[in-house]
Motif scaffolding. Structure first.
Motif, PDB file in Angstrom:
ATOM      1  N   THR A 115       0.838  -1.206   0.000  1.00 26.59           N
ATOM      2  CA  THR A 115       0.000   0.000   0.000  1.00 26.59           C
ATOM      3  C   THR A 115       0.868   1.249   0.000  1.00 26.59           C
ATOM      4  OG1 THR A 115      -1.759  -1.151   1.208  1.00 26.59           O
ATOM      5  CG2 THR A 115      -1.797   1.253   1.257  1.00 26.59           C
ATOM      6  N   GLU A 116       1.961   1.211   0.760  1.00 28.79           N
ATOM      7  CA  GLU A 116       2.859   2.355   0.839  1.00 28.79           C
ATOM      8  C   GLU A 116       3.486   2.647  -0.520  1.00 28.79           C
ATOM      9  OE1 GLU A 116       1.864   0.792   4.548  1.00 28.79           O
ATOM     10  OE2 GLU A 116       2.913  -0.269   2.939  1.00 28.79           O
ATOM     11  N   GLN A 117       3.931   1.593  -1.204  1.00 29.39           N
ATOM     12  CA  GLN A 117       4.537   1.780  -2.530  1.00 29.39           C
ATOM     13  C   GLN A 117       3.504   2.283  -3.537  1.00 29.39           C
ATOM     14  OE1 GLN A 117       4.231  -0.692  -5.395  1.00 29.39           O
ATOM     15  NE2 GLN A 117       6.154  -0.398  -6.491  1.00 29.39           N
ATOM     16  N   LYS A 118       2.268   1.823  -3.376  1.00 26.43           N
ATOM     17  CA  LYS A 118       1.177   2.244  -4.253  1.00 26.43           C
ATOM     18  C   LYS A 118       0.980   3.758  -4.168  1.00 26.43           C
ATOM     19  CE  LYS A 118      -3.866   1.696  -4.634  1.00 26.43           C
ATOM     20  NZ  LYS A 118      -5.038   0.953  -4.114  1.00 26.43           N
ATOM     21  N   TYR A 119       0.908   4.284  -2.956  1.00 28.28           N
ATOM     22  CA  TYR A 119       0.693   5.715  -2.790  1.00 28.28           C
ATOM     23  C   TYR A 119       1.881   6.530  -3.295  1.00 28.28           C
ATOM     24  CZ  TYR A 119      -3.317   4.486   0.164  1.00 28.28           C
ATOM     25  OH  TYR A 119      -4.509   3.992   0.632  1.00 28.28           O
ATOM     26  N   LYS A 120       3.088   6.027  -3.069  1.00 29.48           N
ATOM     27  CA  LYS A 120       4.271   6.732  -3.569  1.00 29.48           C
ATOM     28  C   LYS A 120       4.233   6.831  -5.095  1.00 29.48           C
ATOM     29  CE  LYS A 120       7.597   5.620   0.116  1.00 29.48           C
ATOM     30  NZ  LYS A 120       8.855   4.899   0.419  1.00 29.48           N
ATOM     31  N   ALA A 121       3.812   5.750  -5.731  1.00 29.18           N
ATOM     32  CA  ALA A 121       3.751   5.724  -7.194  1.00 29.18           C
ATOM     33  C   ALA A 121       2.640   6.636  -7.718  1.00 29.18           C
ATOM     34  CB  ALA A 121       3.525   4.290  -7.681  1.00 29.18           C
ATOM     35  N   LEU A 122       1.465   6.562  -7.095  1.00 26.20           N
ATOM     36  CA  LEU A 122       0.329   7.361  -7.541  1.00 26.20           C
ATOM     37  C   LEU A 122       0.560   8.853  -7.310  1.00 26.20           C
ATOM     38  CD1 LEU A 122      -2.673   5.195  -6.275  1.00 26.20           C
ATOM     39  CD2 LEU A 122      -1.753   5.321  -8.596  1.00 26.20           C
ATOM     40  N   ASP A 123       1.245   9.177  -6.226  1.00 31.17           N
ATOM     41  CA  ASP A 123       1.509  10.580  -5.911  1.00 31.17           C
ATOM     42  C   ASP A 123       2.792  11.081  -6.571  1.00 31.17           C
ATOM     43  OD1 ASP A 123      -0.723  10.387  -4.342  1.00 31.17           O
ATOM     44  OD2 ASP A 123       0.370  10.207  -2.451  1.00 31.17           O
ATOM     45  N   GLY A 124       3.460  10.188  -7.281  1.00 26.29           N
ATOM     46  CA  GLY A 124       4.720  10.540  -7.923  1.00 26.29           C
ATOM     47  C   GLY A 124       4.641  10.548  -9.441  1.00 26.29           C
ATOM     48  N   GLU A 125       5.727  10.110 -10.069  1.00 25.49           N
ATOM     49  CA  GLU A 125       5.869  10.194 -11.523  1.00 25.49           C
ATOM     50  C   GLU A 125       4.787   9.410 -12.269  1.00 25.49           C
ATOM     51  OE1 GLU A 125       9.368   9.556 -14.919  1.00 25.49           O
ATOM     52  OE2 GLU A 125       9.440   8.414 -13.040  1.00 25.49           O
ATOM     53  N   VAL A 312       4.081   0.884 -15.935  1.00 28.59           N
ATOM     54  CA  VAL A 312       4.513  -0.256 -15.118  1.00 28.59           C
ATOM     55  C   VAL A 312       5.953  -0.056 -14.660  1.00 28.59           C
ATOM     56  CG1 VAL A 312       5.092  -2.719 -15.138  1.00 28.59           C
ATOM     57  CG2 VAL A 312       2.914  -1.947 -16.085  1.00 28.59           C
ATOM     58  N   ASP A 313       6.812   0.363 -15.566  1.00 22.66           N
ATOM     59  CA  ASP A 313       8.225   0.587 -15.221  1.00 22.66           C
ATOM     60  C   ASP A 313       8.360   1.703 -14.192  1.00 22.66           C
ATOM     61  OD1 ASP A 313       9.010  -1.396 -16.931  1.00 22.66           O
ATOM     62  OD2 ASP A 313       9.615  -0.053 -18.568  1.00 22.66           O
ATOM     63  N   MET A 314       7.542   2.753 -14.319  1.00 27.55           N
ATOM     64  CA  MET A 314       7.583   3.850 -13.341  1.00 27.55           C
ATOM     65  C   MET A 314       7.187   3.347 -11.955  1.00 27.55           C
ATOM     66  SD  MET A 314       5.848   7.017 -15.436  1.00 27.55           S
ATOM     67  CE  MET A 314       6.636   7.754 -16.871  1.00 27.55           C
ATOM     68  N   ILE A 315       6.183   2.488 -11.909  1.00 27.96           N
ATOM     69  CA  ILE A 315       5.724   1.951 -10.618  1.00 27.96           C
ATOM     70  C   ILE A 315       6.774   1.021 -10.029  1.00 27.96           C
ATOM     71  CG2 ILE A 315       4.000   0.451  -9.522  1.00 27.96           C
ATOM     72  CD1 ILE A 315       1.963   1.610 -11.544  1.00 27.96           C
ATOM     73  N   ASN A 316       7.345   0.166 -10.863  1.00 28.44           N
ATOM     74  CA  ASN A 316       8.354  -0.784 -10.370  1.00 28.44           C
ATOM     75  C   ASN A 316       9.619  -0.096  -9.872  1.00 28.44           C
ATOM     76  OD1 ASN A 316       6.739  -3.001 -10.915  1.00 28.44           O
ATOM     77  ND2 ASN A 316       7.610  -3.364 -12.944  1.00 28.44           N
ATOM     78  N   ALA A 317       9.850   1.115 -10.332  1.00 30.43           N
ATOM     79  CA  ALA A 317      11.035   1.866  -9.914  1.00 30.43           C
ATOM     80  C   ALA A 317      10.881   2.462  -8.516  1.00 30.43           C
ATOM     81  CB  ALA A 317      11.336   2.976 -10.920  1.00 30.43           C
ATOM     82  N   VAL A 318       9.644   2.454  -8.017  1.00 27.01           N
ATOM     83  CA  VAL A 318       9.363   3.005  -6.688  1.00 27.01           C
ATOM     84  C   VAL A 318       9.570   1.928  -5.629  1.00 27.01           C
ATOM     85  CG1 VAL A 318       7.608   4.035  -5.194  1.00 27.01           C
ATOM     86  CG2 VAL A 318       7.708   4.635  -7.624  1.00 27.01           C
TER      87      VAL A 318
END
Length: 319
Positions: A115-125, A312-318
């Motif tokens: 969940t933490e990684q999800k929010y970082k990705a959604l609120d990020g790049e 997908v790559d942007m999310i996996n980078a988080v």
């Protein structure tokens, strides 16, 4: 004399407030479509957003929230937003995919590590990139909202491993990704709504809140905690309505959306835990599964959607 002074001060304050409101922008009244019922953290978050928007725009922007699908469903709200006949709508990214294909990426199986990684990705790049796609569709994305993580639940045979899914009939959302995922797991995807009660299907999939509020926990006692999908929702605004606001009003509305979304995310997480506890108390068995084995079984699904690779790559980078 005292009364005259008090009256003069009161009039002065009214004039100052009126001047401040005039500087903020014109008086506007908007409508917001929400398909969830009152009491749901999503709907309550929308009400909070409306209150904060009114406060931060100094009373110049009023947003009426129409819950429980009173205005329209999610799919038709997308059309109305683009036409400018609707001002706001909260739409799940799975529903958005039929209009903007790239948003289907958020419903890919086991996309988020936590969940933490999800929010970082959604609120990020990744989230910023996705929101930018809305420009070509006459919409403005204000913020991502929590919609829960989906898991499998069954009536008679529990799912404890990938092998248990073989040959099962599972009711899923009718999205290409969801159907591809279920097939990769060896099951058959179906859209029979009352299948659980009639025995036409073996199971379904949804988050704890929907599992509980739908009453499915009463007939499908086995809930396998695989969390195969966690598609967020987006608070959308028509570009036509957005352009009616001044820059100051736009900034105020964005601030309201951010604060309401932060509250809603936590409220939804709390509601998920409450729903889980209620289901367990009613006799549901919550089954821990080996998630990596499920991930491996659906890895080929990603090859079917090369158009999602950028996000997908942007999310996996988080991390």
């Amino acid at each position: 004399m005292k009364k005259l002074l008090t009256l003069a001060l009161a009039l002065a304050m009214v004039c100052v407030c009126a001047l401040a409101a005039a500087e903020m922008g014109p008086t506007l009244n908007f409508k917001l479509a929400e398909n969830q019922p009152d009491g749901n953290p999503i709907t309550e978050g929308m009400k909070m957003f409306a209150e904060l928007a009114n406060k931060y725009t100094e009373g110049t922007v009023t947003i009426d929230v129409y819950s429980n699908g009173a205005l329209c469903d999610e799919a038709s709200s997308m059309d109305q937003l683009q036409l400018g006949s609707l001002d706001f709508s909260r739409v799940n990214t799975n529903s958005m995919a039929s209009t903007i294909d790239e948003f289907g990426v958020f419903g890919m199986p086991y996309l988020f590590a936590s969940t933490e990684q999800k929010y970082k990705a959604l609120d990020g790049e990744a989230g910023e990139y996705a929101m930018g796609l809305l420009d070509d569709y006459g919409m403005v994305g204000l913020y991502f909202w929590e919609a829960g993580a989906r898991c499998f639940y069954t009536t008679s045979k529990p799912i404890r491993s990938v092998e248990d899914l073989k040959g099962m009939k599972i009711r899923v959302q009718q999205t290409e990704v969801a159907i591809s995922m279920v097939r990769a797991l060896g099951a058959e995807a179906t859209e029979v709504f009352q299948g659980l009660q009639t025995g036409i299907v073996d199971g379904a999939e949804n988050d704890f809140v929907s599992y509980y509020t739908s009453g499915h926990y009463e007939v499908a006692k086995y809930y396998s905690l695989d969390q195969h999908m966690a598609p967020p929702a987006v608070l959308l605004m028509s570009k036509a309505s957005w352009d009616k606001m001044t820059e100051a009003q736009q900034e105020a509305v964005r601030k309201a959306a951010y604060e309401a979304a932060v509250w809603q995310r936590q409220a939804m997480q709390d509601y998920q835990l409450e729903s889980r506890a209620a289901c367990e108390a009613a006799g549901s068995e919550i089954i821990e599964v080996d998630v990596p084995s499920f991930q491996a079984a659906v890895a080929s699904v990603y090859d079917e959607y090369p158009q999602y690779k950028t996000i997908v790559d942007m999310i996996n980078a988080v991390e």
